[in-house]
Design a protein around this motif. Structure first.
Motif, PDB file in Angstrom:
ATOM      1  N   PHE A  29      -3.480  -2.436  -0.699  1.00 17.59           N
ATOM      2  CA  PHE A  29      -2.975  -1.146  -1.162  1.00 17.59           C
ATOM      3  C   PHE A  29      -3.564  -0.808  -2.524  1.00 17.59           C
ATOM      4  N   GLU A  30      -3.559  -1.779  -3.409  1.00 19.19           N
ATOM      5  CA  GLU A  30      -4.104  -1.559  -4.755  1.00 19.19           C
ATOM      6  C   GLU A  30      -5.606  -1.291  -4.703  1.00 19.19           C
ATOM      7  N   ARG A  31      -6.308  -1.931  -3.786  1.00 19.83           N
ATOM      8  CA  ARG A  31      -7.740  -1.664  -3.638  1.00 19.83           C
ATOM      9  C   ARG A  31      -7.959  -0.224  -3.184  1.00 19.83           C
ATOM     10  N   TRP A  32      -7.163   0.232  -2.191  1.00 21.56           N
ATOM     11  CA  TRP A  32      -7.294   1.616  -1.722  1.00 21.56           C
ATOM     12  C   TRP A  32      -6.988   2.601  -2.838  1.00 21.56           C
ATOM     13  N   ARG A  33      -5.987   2.276  -3.659  1.00 21.08           N
ATOM     14  CA  ARG A  33      -5.645   3.151  -4.793  1.00 21.08           C
ATOM     15  C   ARG A  33      -6.844   3.234  -5.739  1.00 21.08           C
ATOM     16  N   ALA A  34      -7.419   2.079  -6.093  1.00 20.61           N
ATOM     17  CA  ALA A  34      -8.563   2.030  -7.008  1.00 20.61           C
ATOM     18  C   ALA A  34      -9.775   2.762  -6.439  1.00 20.61           C
ATOM     19  N   GLU A  35      -9.929   2.726  -5.123  1.00 20.80           N
ATOM     20  CA  GLU A  35     -11.047   3.412  -4.475  1.00 20.80           C
ATOM     21  C   GLU A  35     -10.818   4.920  -4.345  1.00 20.80           C
TER      22      GLU A  35
END
Length: 165
Positions: A29-35
């Motif tokens: 989830f945090e990776r998708w947010r950062a992307e």
């Protein structure tokens, strides 16, 4: 890059009926947010309901039945909020289309966002299989709907969609 329509409460916004958030704390989830993939949206607030607000449940079916006009969304005191839920669902679909999102990550149990389970309309905390109004509309229009515990399935679908695109 595929975008994900996501319930605002999952990104930490305090938009739930009780004024709380239910943020997801997971690496994917945090990776998708950062992307920059996440498109936060709250259909209930966008549909015109305040925060906080009385809890609401679907009476007479699930979100598909609300869309079909055979069920309604009411608060525990009996106020009919079906129009607000329908308006919010339409606005969520419009947001997904604007973003090109073919995937939605929604809050399970919600009368708007529940993808696999909702409350049974008795205000006793009893869950039943079924979709909320927004989840049902998104699905009907071809958006893949997942609950907040299905991050691995979302990741798998994103990879498939991006391979095909």
């Amino acid at each position: 890059m595929e975008h994900i329509l996501v319930s605002s409460c999952l990104v930490g916004r305090p938009v739930r009926y009780d004024g709380a958030a239910k943020p997801v704390a997971a690496g994917l989830f945090e990776r998708w947010r950062a992307e920059g993939r996440l498109v936060p949206f709250c259909p209930e607030v966008s549909g015109g309901l305040p925060v906080p607000r009385p809890p609401a449940e679907i009476v007479g079916g699930d979100g598909a039945a609300v869309l079909g006009g055979t069920a309604r969304v009411v608060t525990g005191t009996g106020a009919d909020v079906t129009a607000e839920f329908l308006r919010g669902a339409r606005l969520a679909l419009a947001a997904a289309r604007r973003a090109g999102a073919r995937v939605a990550l929604l809050k399970e149990g919600s009368p708007s966002c529940g993808g696999a389970r909702i409350h049974d309309g008795t205000f006793t905390g009893t869950s039943v299989a079924g979709s909320g109004v927004t989840a049902a509309l998104l699905r009907r229009e071809g958006v893949h709907v997942f609950g907040e515990d299905d991050l691995e399935a979302v990741e798998t679908l994103l990879a498939e969609l991006e391979t095909v695109s």
